[in-house]
Design a protein around this motif. Sequence first.
Motif, PDB file in Angstrom:
ATOM      1  N   ALA A  77      -8.802 -31.511  -2.533  1.00 51.03           N
ATOM      2  CA  ALA A  77      -8.595 -30.499  -1.282  1.00 51.03           C
ATOM      3  C   ALA A  77      -9.301 -29.326  -1.528  1.00 51.03           C
ATOM      4  O   ALA A  77      -9.551 -28.609  -2.496  1.00 51.03           O
ATOM      5  N   VAL A  78      -9.845 -28.997  -0.088  1.00 52.89           N
ATOM      6  CA  VAL A  78     -10.921 -27.915  -0.157  1.00 52.89           C
ATOM      7  C   VAL A  78     -10.261 -27.095   1.031  1.00 52.89           C
ATOM      8  O   VAL A  78      -9.999 -27.532   2.172  1.00 52.89           O
ATOM      9  N   THR A  79     -10.198 -25.723   0.814  1.00 52.65           N
ATOM     10  CA  THR A  79      -9.479 -24.781   1.547  1.00 52.65           C
ATOM     11  C   THR A  79     -10.470 -23.855   1.986  1.00 52.65           C
ATOM     12  O   THR A  79     -11.400 -23.429   1.153  1.00 52.65           O
ATOM     13  N   VAL A  80     -10.529 -23.664   3.363  1.00 48.46           N
ATOM     14  CA  VAL A  80     -11.608 -22.698   4.204  1.00 48.46           C
ATOM     15  C   VAL A  80     -10.814 -21.900   4.833  1.00 48.46           C
ATOM     16  O   VAL A  80      -9.569 -21.975   5.354  1.00 48.46           O
ATOM     17  N   THR A  81     -11.267 -20.889   5.305  1.00 46.02           N
ATOM     18  CA  THR A  81     -10.828 -19.705   6.147  1.00 46.02           C
ATOM     19  C   THR A  81     -11.921 -18.889   6.605  1.00 46.02           C
ATOM     20  O   THR A  81     -12.982 -19.233   6.618  1.00 46.02           O
ATOM     21  N   ARG A  82     -11.442 -18.011   7.577  1.00 48.55           N
ATOM     22  CA  ARG A  82     -12.217 -17.034   8.373  1.00 48.55           C
ATOM     23  C   ARG A  82     -11.638 -15.974   8.647  1.00 48.55           C
ATOM     24  O   ARG A  82     -10.287 -15.795   8.637  1.00 48.55           O
ATOM     25  N   LEU A  91     -15.921 -20.805   2.293  1.00 47.29           N
ATOM     26  CA  LEU A  91     -15.127 -21.476   1.422  1.00 47.29           C
ATOM     27  C   LEU A  91     -14.093 -20.962   0.498  1.00 47.29           C
ATOM     28  O   LEU A  91     -14.452 -19.710   0.001  1.00 47.29           O
ATOM     29  N   ASP A  92     -12.894 -21.258   0.532  1.00 44.32           N
ATOM     30  CA  ASP A  92     -11.885 -20.601  -0.424  1.00 44.32           C
ATOM     31  C   ASP A  92     -11.763 -21.192  -1.772  1.00 44.32           C
ATOM     32  O   ASP A  92     -11.949 -20.443  -2.683  1.00 44.32           O
ATOM     33  N   GLU A  93     -11.419 -22.412  -1.870  1.00 44.73           N
ATOM     34  CA  GLU A  93     -11.240 -23.193  -2.995  1.00 44.73           C
ATOM     35  C   GLU A  93     -11.329 -24.634  -2.794  1.00 44.73           C
ATOM     36  O   GLU A  93     -11.123 -25.162  -1.675  1.00 44.73           O
ATOM     37  N   THR A  94     -11.928 -25.303  -4.033  1.00 43.84           N
ATOM     38  CA  THR A  94     -12.018 -26.577  -4.168  1.00 43.84           C
ATOM     39  C   THR A  94     -11.038 -27.221  -5.324  1.00 43.84           C
ATOM     40  O   THR A  94     -11.468 -26.801  -6.402  1.00 43.84           O
ATOM     41  N   VAL A  95     -10.270 -28.077  -5.148  1.00 40.16           N
ATOM     42  CA  VAL A  95      -9.622 -28.483  -6.448  1.00 40.16           C
ATOM     43  C   VAL A  95      -9.094 -30.164  -6.073  1.00 40.16           C
ATOM     44  O   VAL A  95      -9.236 -30.691  -4.937  1.00 40.16           O
ATOM     45  N   LEU A  96      -8.968 -30.850  -7.299  1.00 34.91           N
ATOM     46  CA  LEU A  96      -8.671 -32.389  -7.223  1.00 34.91           C
ATOM     47  C   LEU A  96      -7.123 -32.373  -7.404  1.00 34.91           C
ATOM     48  O   LEU A  96      -6.366 -31.855  -8.452  1.00 34.91           O
ATOM     49  N   LEU A  97      -6.298 -32.806  -6.325  1.00 33.32           N
ATOM     50  CA  LEU A  97      -4.893 -32.693  -6.425  1.00 33.32           C
ATOM     51  C   LEU A  97      -4.267 -34.132  -6.436  1.00 33.32           C
ATOM     52  O   LEU A  97      -4.731 -35.039  -5.650  1.00 33.32           O
ATOM     53  N   PRO A  98      -3.252 -34.369  -6.924  1.00 36.09           N
ATOM     54  CA  PRO A  98      -2.367 -35.728  -6.838  1.00 36.09           C
ATOM     55  C   PRO A  98      -1.669 -35.878  -5.775  1.00 36.09           C
ATOM     56  O   PRO A  98      -1.052 -35.070  -5.032  1.00 36.09           O
ATOM     57  N   GLY A  99      -1.517 -37.131  -5.153  1.00 35.20           N
ATOM     58  CA  GLY A  99      -0.937 -37.602  -3.881  1.00 35.20           C
ATOM     59  C   GLY A  99       0.173 -38.131  -4.154  1.00 35.20           C
ATOM     60  O   GLY A  99       0.669 -37.784  -5.596  1.00 35.20           O
TER      61      GLY A  99
END
Length: 310
Positions: A77-82, A91-99
Motif C-alpha cells: 500500500a503506497v499512499t500519495v498526496t498533493r 509520497l506519503d508512506e509505503t507499507v505492507l498490509l494484509p488483504g
Amino acid sequence: MSAATTRDRAPRTPRATRTPAPDRLCAEAVDLAREAAEEAAAPGVVGEHSGVVAEGDRVVTHYFECKEPGYRGWRWAVTVTRASRAKNVTLDETVLLPGTDALLAPEWVPWSERLRPGDLGPGDLLPTEQDDPRLEPGYTGEDAPPPNSAVSSDLADHLDAEDAEITDRATRGAIAAVADEIGMGRARVLSRYGLRIAADRWDESFGPRTPMAQAAPATCQSCAFLIPLAGSLRQSFGLCANELSPADGRVVSLAYGCGGHSEAAVMPTPPRPAEPVLDSTAVDPFPLRPPADSGSVTDPDAASEDLGHS
C-alpha cells in the motif's frame, strides 16, 4: 393538523456518507507509487497494480500485489498526496498490509498462558509473580496479642508502631531469614485458591469419575499402597505407591481406585476333587472260601478231607 407537524412526524432517511472521488493527479501517479514500493521491497516482489482507494481530499492509496513467498494475500500500500492547487504528487508512506484472504500469524498469547504441564525442562526457569493468587506469605509478622494478654493497650500500640516501622524497612530476604529462624523456612505457601485448583486438577486426572475408578473393586482409601498426605489435603488425597498401578507415584483421590488394590484379589483355595466313581487306589478283599453259613456250600465229608480235597 398543520404542515409543520406533518413534516416533523415524517420519517427521516439517514444521510449517506459521501465517498470522496480519487484525485485525478494522485490516481494517475502509478509509476511513482510503484517506484516507492520497489524501493521498500526486494527486487521482483512487487506485483501488478490492484486498485486505488481515496483516503481523503487529494490523498490516494495505490495497492500492488505482493509476490513475496509466505505473504499470500498481502498487498503493498503506497499512499500519495498533493497540496491544494499543486500539480506535483508527493509520497506519503509505503507499507505492507494484509488483504481479506491474507495468511496471518496466530494471535499472540503470553508465555504464562502458553505453558502446559511437561513444558518445563532441565535448566528452564519459571518465575512466579509477586502477586500470584496461588501463593500467600508464609510469615507476615502481624501476630496480635491474645485478648487476655498482660500487655497494656499503650504498650501494645507502641509495639505495633515499632513492628510497622520494622516491617516497612524489612526486605524480603530479612523476612525469609526470620521465617527460617522460627522454623517456617518458606517465604510463601499455598493459598486457599492454590490448594483448590490443585485439588481440582488432581481429582480430574485420578478421581472417582475416571473409567479406571468406575471399574475398580474398591477405593484407594482402603488400599495398603496409599501414602497419606500431610496438611488439609490429607482428608481427600494421598500418594500411590503400587508400582503396578497406573497412578504409581501420583497424587490420587481417596475415592479413586484401580485393579491393583491391595485387597482386590485374594488367592483362591485349591478346589477339592470329587470322590472317584471307581476307586483304583484301594484293595478290594475277596475271600478264598465262602462263609459256612452262607448256604451256598455243604459240609465236606470225611472221605474228601482224607484225600485232601475240599
